[in-house]
Design an enzyme around this catalytic site. Sequence first.
Site, PDB file in Angstrom:
ATOM      1  N   ASP A   1      33.785 -12.620  35.620  1.00 38.34           N
ATOM      2  CA  ASP A   1      33.500 -11.181  35.525  1.00 38.34           C
ATOM      3  C   ASP A   1      34.804 -10.387  35.598  1.00 38.34           C
ATOM      4  OD1 ASP A   1      32.573  -8.433  36.279  1.00 38.34           O
ATOM      5  OD2 ASP A   1      30.624  -9.410  36.371  1.00 38.34           O
TER       6      ASP A   1
ATOM      7  N   LYS B   1      25.046  -4.695  20.892  1.00 40.34           N
ATOM      8  CA  LYS B   1      24.263  -5.864  21.331  1.00 40.34           C
ATOM      9  C   LYS B   1      23.643  -6.563  20.116  1.00 40.34           C
ATOM     10  CE  LYS B   1      23.417  -7.183  25.005  1.00 40.34           C
ATOM     11  NZ  LYS B   1      24.120  -8.125  25.923  1.00 40.34           N
TER      12      LYS B   1
ATOM     13  N   TYR C   1      39.911 -11.583  47.889  1.00 40.68           N
ATOM     14  CA  TYR C   1      40.585 -12.604  47.101  1.00 40.68           C
ATOM     15  C   TYR C   1      42.107 -12.469  47.126  1.00 40.68           C
ATOM     16  CZ  TYR C   1      36.010 -14.047  45.446  1.00 40.68           C
ATOM     17  OH  TYR C   1      34.711 -14.520  45.387  1.00 40.68           O
TER      18      TYR C   1
ATOM     19  N   THR D   1      18.886  -7.431  24.718  1.00 45.19           N
ATOM     20  CA  THR D   1      17.995  -6.331  25.077  1.00 45.19           C
ATOM     21  C   THR D   1      16.967  -6.051  23.980  1.00 45.19           C
ATOM     22  OG1 THR D   1      18.007  -3.918  25.311  1.00 45.19           O
ATOM     23  CG2 THR D   1      19.865  -4.844  24.187  1.00 45.19           C
ATOM     24  N   ASP D   2      15.865  -5.442  24.373  1.00 45.72           N
ATOM     25  CA  ASP D   2      14.858  -5.040  23.361  1.00 45.72           C
ATOM     26  C   ASP D   2      15.340  -3.843  22.535  1.00 45.72           C
ATOM     27  OD1 ASP D   2      14.686  -3.068  25.349  1.00 45.72           O
ATOM     28  OD2 ASP D   2      12.491  -3.173  25.530  1.00 45.72           O
ATOM     29  N   GLU D   3      16.442  -3.197  22.993  1.00 46.97           N
ATOM     30  CA  GLU D   3      16.895  -1.982  22.299  1.00 46.97           C
ATOM     31  C   GLU D   3      17.420  -2.291  20.895  1.00 46.97           C
ATOM     32  OE1 GLU D   3      18.945   0.841  24.761  1.00 46.97           O
ATOM     33  OE2 GLU D   3      18.072   0.028  26.582  1.00 46.97           O
TER      34      GLU D   3
ATOM     35  N   LYS E   1      21.580   4.346  36.471  1.00 48.74           N
ATOM     36  CA  LYS E   1      20.378   4.070  35.685  1.00 48.74           C
ATOM     37  C   LYS E   1      19.199   4.795  36.338  1.00 48.74           C
ATOM     38  CE  LYS E   1      22.432   0.980  32.937  1.00 48.74           C
ATOM     39  NZ  LYS E   1      22.245  -0.381  32.553  1.00 48.74           N
TER      40      LYS E   1
ATOM     41  N   TYR F   1      25.371   1.337  22.089  1.00 50.98           N
ATOM     42  CA  TYR F   1      25.053   0.186  22.950  1.00 50.98           C
ATOM     43  C   TYR F   1      24.203  -0.828  22.193  1.00 50.98           C
ATOM     44  CZ  TYR F   1      22.412  -2.588  26.352  1.00 50.98           C
ATOM     45  OH  TYR F   1      21.803  -3.629  27.020  1.00 50.98           O
TER      46      TYR F   1
HETATM   47  P1  NAD Z   1      25.620  -4.344  34.427  1.00 50.54           P
HETATM   48  O1  NAD Z   1      26.322  -3.245  33.709  1.00 50.54           O
HETATM   49  O2  NAD Z   1      25.040  -4.097  35.766  1.00 50.54           O
HETATM   50  O3  NAD Z   1      26.642  -5.578  34.615  1.00 50.54           O
HETATM   51  C1  NAD Z   1      27.520  -5.984  33.600  1.00 50.54           C
HETATM   52  C2  NAD Z   1      28.562  -6.912  34.211  1.00 50.54           C
HETATM   53  O4  NAD Z   1      29.464  -7.321  33.151  1.00 50.54           O
HETATM   54  C3  NAD Z   1      29.423  -6.240  35.283  1.00 50.54           C
HETATM   55  O5  NAD Z   1      29.558  -7.095  36.394  1.00 50.54           O
HETATM   56  C4  NAD Z   1      30.778  -6.032  34.595  1.00 50.54           C
HETATM   57  O6  NAD Z   1      31.872  -6.073  35.491  1.00 50.54           O
HETATM   58  C5  NAD Z   1      30.804  -7.207  33.624  1.00 50.54           C
HETATM   59  N1  NAD Z   1      31.682  -6.937  32.463  1.00 50.54           N
HETATM   60  C6  NAD Z   1      31.701  -5.819  31.682  1.00 50.54           C
HETATM   61  N2  NAD Z   1      32.686  -5.937  30.768  1.00 50.54           N
HETATM   62  C7  NAD Z   1      33.263  -7.152  30.951  1.00 50.54           C
HETATM   63  C8  NAD Z   1      34.324  -7.847  30.302  1.00 50.54           C
HETATM   64  N3  NAD Z   1      35.007  -7.284  29.288  1.00 50.54           N
HETATM   65  N4  NAD Z   1      34.636  -9.080  30.744  1.00 50.54           N
HETATM   66  C9  NAD Z   1      33.962  -9.655  31.773  1.00 50.54           C
HETATM   67  N5  NAD Z   1      32.980  -9.033  32.439  1.00 50.54           N
HETATM   68  C10 NAD Z   1      32.624  -7.797  32.029  1.00 50.54           C
HETATM   69  O7  NAD Z   1      24.555  -4.902  33.387  1.00 50.54           O
HETATM   70  P2  NAD Z   1      23.089  -5.497  33.657  1.00 50.54           P
HETATM   71  O8  NAD Z   1      22.133  -4.391  33.699  1.00 50.54           O
HETATM   72  O9  NAD Z   1      23.148  -6.473  34.765  1.00 50.54           O
HETATM   73  O10 NAD Z   1      22.874  -6.267  32.275  1.00 50.54           O
HETATM   74  C11 NAD Z   1      23.315  -7.607  32.112  1.00 50.54           C
HETATM   75  C12 NAD Z   1      23.004  -8.060  30.701  1.00 50.54           C
HETATM   76  O11 NAD Z   1      21.612  -7.967  30.465  1.00 50.54           O
HETATM   77  C13 NAD Z   1      23.675  -7.233  29.619  1.00 50.54           C
HETATM   78  O12 NAD Z   1      24.124  -8.112  28.598  1.00 50.54           O
HETATM   79  C14 NAD Z   1      22.582  -6.308  29.112  1.00 50.54           C
HETATM   80  O13 NAD Z   1      22.785  -5.988  27.758  1.00 50.54           O
HETATM   81  C15 NAD Z   1      21.362  -7.189  29.313  1.00 50.54           C
HETATM   82  N6  NAD Z   1      20.103  -6.450  29.537  1.00 50.54           N
HETATM   83  C16 NAD Z   1      20.018  -5.516  30.544  1.00 50.54           C
HETATM   84  C17 NAD Z   1      18.824  -4.862  30.755  1.00 50.54           C
HETATM   85  C18 NAD Z   1      18.668  -3.836  31.858  1.00 50.54           C
HETATM   86  O14 NAD Z   1      17.629  -3.186  31.936  1.00 50.54           O
HETATM   87  N7  NAD Z   1      19.632  -3.682  32.751  1.00 50.54           N
HETATM   88  C19 NAD Z   1      17.709  -5.145  29.971  1.00 50.54           C
HETATM   89  C20 NAD Z   1      17.833  -6.110  28.957  1.00 50.54           C
HETATM   90  C21 NAD Z   1      19.040  -6.761  28.771  1.00 50.54           C
HETATM   91  P1  TYD Z   2      18.194   4.119  31.465  1.00 47.02           P
HETATM   92  O1  TYD Z   2      17.930   3.661  32.867  1.00 47.02           O
HETATM   93  O2  TYD Z   2      19.528   4.722  31.162  1.00 47.02           O
HETATM   94  O3  TYD Z   2      17.861   2.894  30.507  1.00 47.02           O
HETATM   95  P2  TYD Z   2      17.760   2.831  28.861  1.00 47.02           P
HETATM   96  O4  TYD Z   2      18.378   4.039  28.295  1.00 47.02           O
HETATM   97  O5  TYD Z   2      18.547   1.602  28.558  1.00 47.02           O
HETATM   98  O6  TYD Z   2      16.313   2.703  28.554  1.00 47.02           O
HETATM   99  O7  TYD Z   2      17.095   5.182  31.092  1.00 47.02           O
HETATM  100  C1  TYD Z   2      15.711   4.893  31.132  1.00 47.02           C
HETATM  101  C2  TYD Z   2      14.974   6.079  30.559  1.00 47.02           C
HETATM  102  O8  TYD Z   2      15.127   7.192  31.439  1.00 47.02           O
HETATM  103  C3  TYD Z   2      15.499   6.532  29.225  1.00 47.02           C
HETATM  104  O9  TYD Z   2      14.394   6.990  28.428  1.00 47.02           O
HETATM  105  C4  TYD Z   2      16.420   7.692  29.553  1.00 47.02           C
HETATM  106  C5  TYD Z   2      15.752   8.299  30.773  1.00 47.02           C
HETATM  107  N1  TYD Z   2      16.646   8.918  31.777  1.00 47.02           N
HETATM  108  C6  TYD Z   2      16.355  10.181  32.285  1.00 47.02           C
HETATM  109  O10 TYD Z   2      15.359  10.825  31.885  1.00 47.02           O
HETATM  110  N2  TYD Z   2      17.188  10.712  33.234  1.00 47.02           N
HETATM  111  C7  TYD Z   2      18.286  10.046  33.688  1.00 47.02           C
HETATM  112  O11 TYD Z   2      19.019  10.594  34.550  1.00 47.02           O
HETATM  113  C8  TYD Z   2      18.575   8.741  33.169  1.00 47.02           C
HETATM  114  C9  TYD Z   2      19.771   7.970  33.647  1.00 47.02           C
HETATM  115  C10 TYD Z   2      17.719   8.214  32.211  1.00 47.02           C
END
Ligand code: NAD
Ligand code: TYD
Length: 353
Positions: free
Chosen positions: A37, A163, A350, A134-136, A198, A159
């Site tokens: 990471d 992806k 570390y 992601t589903d996006e 988020k 984004y």
């Molecule tokens: P997050 O942003 O919390 O974590 C991302 C991690 O990647 C962080 O620890 C960051 O330090 C590391 N990172 C970023 N750039 C880097 C680089 N250049 N080299 C090495 N490490 C790097 O993300 P998350 O929400 O845990 O998502 C993880 C994965 O799951 C992503 O690939 C995302 O697209 C996918 N995903 C997330 C969601 C969601 O709802 N959060 C849903 C579907 C898929």
């Molecule tokens: P988010 O958590 O950013 O996830 P994603 O955009 O990947 O779906 O947002 C979830 C939903 O909530 C999205 O429709 C955007 C909306 N949202 C708000 O209405 N207010 C906020 O402050 C944020 C961060 C998101």
Amino acid sequence: MKTEKTILITGGAGFIGSHVVRRFVNKYPQYTIVNGDKLTYAGNLENLTDIESAPNYVFEKIDIVDKNAVTGLFIKYNFDGVIHLAAESHVDRSISAPDDFVFTNIIGTVNLLNASLHIWKENKEGKKFYHISTDEVFGSLGKEGKFTETTAYDPRSPYSASKASSDHLVRAYGHTFGIPVVVSNCSNNYGPNQFPEKLIPLAINNIKNNKPIPVYGKGENIRDWLYVGDHVEAIDLIFHMGKPGETYNIGGNNEWKNIDLIKLLCRIMDKKLGRPEGTSEKLITYVKDRPGHDLRYAIDSSKLQKELGWKPIPDFAAGLELTVDWYLSNTLWLERVISGEYEKYYENMYAGR
Ligand code: NAD
Ligand code: TYD
């Protein structure tokens, strides 16, 4: 000592990645788990203090955009498998600063694919490159229908476009070079350790501090929410049992309009904080919509359920309560994330190693 498998988990200090690392370290003592990471703003090693001394766990600070560093890491550990979660992951940041999304999500993924190809050239038996997506990538749905594994890609934010690009590259490397690749596309996750920019953790934190809850547009957008533990369960199943070349959709069958979700969260928070019902709802504030805001996401996960026997927890309110409880009892984690203190953890932990 060489263990049964050495697995690289990229992005293991992030939200979902840290839950994956913990599960694999605890459940598979016969594996060596390398967490690679960069520790961007989203990477927080304090997510993993409970397992940081485990004998089968190693942390490597690495930027996957750095090709030489990635190649070196693969040569050092001779990985048997890769679970790739590292990404720039926040849609709003991809609108204000798209470049990092292109570098990390596209170039970073290609670097990992090239390094896998390099070390697996002679023998691909038992190897696996598992890309978490992601589903996006499928774009935005109208009122009806769900995304399946064969839905055409139609990404609409920087984004999701980055992806989608990485998904295509992973499949292309599988097809062209024979790397055993698997891809999964998951809906919105929620749960402990999610970075508080988020929606759900941001709302929890704002309600706790009596600050406005920003709802984009009219709050009509719909997301299919999945508890992070369910995603991690699916990742474990797909890593071990998913067929090379296949894609699996992962979703909670749990669609919520943003405004309904926020109102449910407000009711839970009122109860937990001992406030009169209706107090938190008064904090709801409608703000300017996100540009290009996708209306609705919904996932059909029947393939994963039928083929690999996966099932998500059915009760969203219970999952949200677990999440609220976690944030309310981990105030130090939250304070250190908000103040930026957590970024010093790596240096302290570390230094000199
Ligand atoms: P997050 O942003 O919390 O974590 C991302 C991690 O990647 C962080 O620890 C960051 O330090 C590391 N990172 C970023 N750039 C880097 C680089 N250049 N080299 C090495 N490490 C790097 O993300 P998350 O929400 O845990 O998502 C993880 C994965 O799951 C992503 O690939 C995302 O697209 C996918 N995903 C997330 C969601 C969601 O709802 N959060 C849903 C579907 C898929
Ligand atoms: P988010 O958590 O950013 O996830 P994603 O955009 O990947 O779906 O947002 C979830 C939903 O909530 C999205 O429709 C955007 C909306 N949202 C708000 O209405 N207010 C906020 O402050 C944020 C961060 C998101």
